[in-house]
Design an enzyme around this catalytic site. Structure first.
Site, PDB file in Angstrom:
ATOM      1  CE1 TYR A  31       1.105  -0.137   4.404  1.00  0.00           C
ATOM      2  CE2 TYR A  31       0.040   1.999   4.292  1.00  0.00           C
ATOM      3  CZ  TYR A  31       0.863   1.119   4.942  1.00  0.00           C
ATOM      4  OH  TYR A  31       1.456   1.470   6.123  1.00  0.00           O
ATOM      5  NE  ARG A  50       6.915   4.865   0.629  1.00  0.00           N
ATOM      6  CZ  ARG A  50       6.637   5.715   1.623  1.00  0.00           C
ATOM      7  NH1 ARG A  50       7.600   6.100   2.440  1.00  0.00           N
ATOM      8  NH2 ARG A  50       5.425   6.167   1.805  1.00  0.00           N
ATOM      9  NE  ARG A  99      -5.865 -19.556   5.420  1.00  0.00           N
ATOM     10  CZ  ARG A  99      -4.852 -20.242   5.954  1.00  0.00           C
ATOM     11  NH1 ARG A  99      -4.746 -21.540   5.759  1.00  0.00           N
ATOM     12  NH2 ARG A  99      -3.946 -19.629   6.702  1.00  0.00           N
ATOM     13  CE  LYS A 146       3.163   3.632   3.552  1.00  0.00           C
ATOM     14  NZ  LYS A 146       3.508   3.904   4.942  1.00  0.00           N
ATOM     15  CD  GLU A 178       9.960   2.528  10.554  1.00  0.00           C
ATOM     16  OE1 GLU A 178       9.714   3.473   9.782  1.00  0.00           O
ATOM     17  OE2 GLU A 178      10.153   1.359  10.169  1.00  0.00           O
ATOM     18  CG  LEU A 201       8.767   3.300   4.900  1.00  0.00           C
ATOM     19  CD1 LEU A 201       8.579   2.020   4.090  1.00  0.00           C
ATOM     20  CD2 LEU A 201       7.404   3.930   5.179  1.00  0.00           C
TER      21      LEU A 201
HETATM   22  N1  PDD Z   1       2.838   5.536   7.332  1.00  0.00           N
HETATM   23  N2  PDD Z   1       7.486   4.540   9.023  1.00  0.00           N
HETATM   24  C1  PDD Z   1       6.361   3.811   9.037  1.00  0.00           C
HETATM   25  C2  PDD Z   1       6.377   2.495   9.721  1.00  0.00           C
HETATM   26  C3  PDD Z   1       5.188   4.285   8.406  1.00  0.00           C
HETATM   27  O1  PDD Z   1       4.078   3.535   8.415  1.00  0.00           O
HETATM   28  C4  PDD Z   1       5.223   5.566   7.801  1.00  0.00           C
HETATM   29  C5  PDD Z   1       4.021   6.153   7.100  1.00  0.00           C
HETATM   30  C6  PDD Z   1       6.415   6.306   7.817  1.00  0.00           C
HETATM   31  C7  PDD Z   1       6.525   7.663   7.186  1.00  0.00           C
HETATM   32  O2  PDD Z   1       6.543   7.599   5.795  1.00  0.00           O
HETATM   33  P1  PDD Z   1       6.005   8.808   4.906  1.00  0.00           P
HETATM   34  O3  PDD Z   1       6.727  10.021   5.346  1.00  0.00           O
HETATM   35  O4  PDD Z   1       6.372   8.415   3.521  1.00  0.00           O
HETATM   36  O5  PDD Z   1       4.534   8.918   5.121  1.00  0.00           O
HETATM   37  C8  PDD Z   1       7.534   5.749   8.431  1.00  0.00           C
HETATM   38  C9  PDD Z   1       1.639   5.863   6.604  1.00  0.00           C
HETATM   39  C10 PDD Z   1       1.255   7.285   6.633  1.00  0.00           C
HETATM   40  C11 PDD Z   1       0.542   4.913   7.029  1.00  0.00           C
HETATM   41  O6  PDD Z   1       0.843   3.730   7.114  1.00  0.00           O
HETATM   42  O7  PDD Z   1      -0.595   5.325   7.222  1.00  0.00           O
END
Ligand code: PDD
Length: 290
Positions: A31, A50, A99, A146, A178, A201
């Site tokens: 996603y 990405r 499944r 992601k 993070e 990430l």
């Molecule tokens: N999440 N690290 C993690 C684990 C994240 O899920 C996200 C963003 C970030 C920041 O990435 P970016 O700056 O590209 O949004 C770092 C999104 C917003 C989410 O899962 O909803």
């Protein structure tokens, strides 16, 4: 809420998928979340690059060309009745008739998007910072992707909800990785530090902040950061599509620096808002017109 599912735009309540969808059974999908300011997708091209990395990382073919994605994104943003949006895009390996963990053959991917009003941090949170809490990072090894396998992130996030905090800062083997949905930075003696990309990430907001830090002439070091280094930082903040640049005023009930937003955080925040609000012509190309 405006949605798109497998070729059709529709109200979210009408979007239905099979319970055999592999996103539902195996979290077998990737996603992206793209911030949209005033109907401009912020760094949309980088988000979509990405997304390709995430799809490649789990061997999931991309069902659309970049131009097809651009057209779909343009339409869903235009359809929404609000200006500032959070655009969610998800592709899963589709729904088989059984499944079976092995990849199915000749099953079309499920393509889902929806856009919602952007949930921004309040002015108070931006100005005074928020309380955060640490929790162990129990996620799988591919934190560079992601994927929709967000159970550990959800568990981590709930730790901060239960504690009345805003974000959970994850720690693995004594080192900061993070936030549950954000990247983390600290400032010590005028230098900006953030974990290197082996443990987090590659956030698009993180990359934006690194560019801005460079412009402001700040020294930046990407390295492993211990929990104690965070406690002893002069300033700390986290970044993300939803978080933007949010100061951390306390962590695990320990005050960080002066216990409010620090001066370097404020400078980076101002520079960030200048860009997303279209006040910095140098980075106008980061805003994709719909
Ligand atoms: N999440 N690290 C993690 C684990 C994240 O899920 C996200 C963003 C970030 C920041 O990435 P970016 O700056 O590209 O949004 C770092 C999104 C917003 C989410 O899962 O909803």
């Amino acid at each position: 809420m405006t949605a798109y599912l497998n070729g059709k735009f529709m109200p979210i309540a009408e979007a239905k998928i099979s319970p055999l969808d592999r996103g539902f059974l195996f979290a077998d999908g990737a996603y992206e979340v793209i911030p949209v300011y005033g109907r401009y997708g912020f760094r949309q091209e980088e988000h979509m690059r990405r997304f390709q990395v995430s799809l490649d990382g789990i061997r999931l073919p991309n069902p659309h060309t970049p131009d097809e994605w651009r057209a779909l994104i343009k339409q869903i943003i235009a359809n929404a009745p609000f200006e500032d949006q959070q655009l969610y895009i998800q592709v899963t390996r589709g729904a088989d008739v059984k499944r079976d963990a092995a990849f199915p053959v000749n099953v079309p991917q499920t393509v889902f998007m929806f856009t919602a009003p952007m949930a921004k941090p309040s002015a108070e949170m931006r100005a005074n910072g928020v309380a955060c809490i640490t929790a162990p990072d129990i996620r799988w090894g591919r934190c560079d992707l992601k994927t929709v396998a967000l159970l550990a992130n959800s568990q981590a996030r709930q730790v901060s909800v239960d504690a009345g905090c805003t974000e959970t800062i994850m720690i693995r083997d004594g080192y900061l990785t993070e936030g549950s949905a954000s990247n983390v930075f600290i400032v010590k003696n005028g230098t900006l530090y953030t974990p290197d990309l082996t443990s987090c990430l590659e956030g698009i907001t993180r990359a934006t902040v690194l560019t801005l830090a460079d412009e402001l002439g700040l020294k930046v070091i990407e390295k492993r950061i211990t929990r104690d280094e965070v406690y002893c930082a002069d300033e700390a903040f986290f970044t993300g599509t939803a978080a933007e640049v949010t100061p951390i005023r306390e962590l695990d009930r320990i005050e960080i620096g002066c216990g409010s937003r620090g001066p370097i955080t404020e400078k980076l925040q101002n520079a960030f808002f200048d860009i997303v609000n279209g006040r910095n012509p140098k980075y106008a190309h980061w805003l994709t017109k719909v």
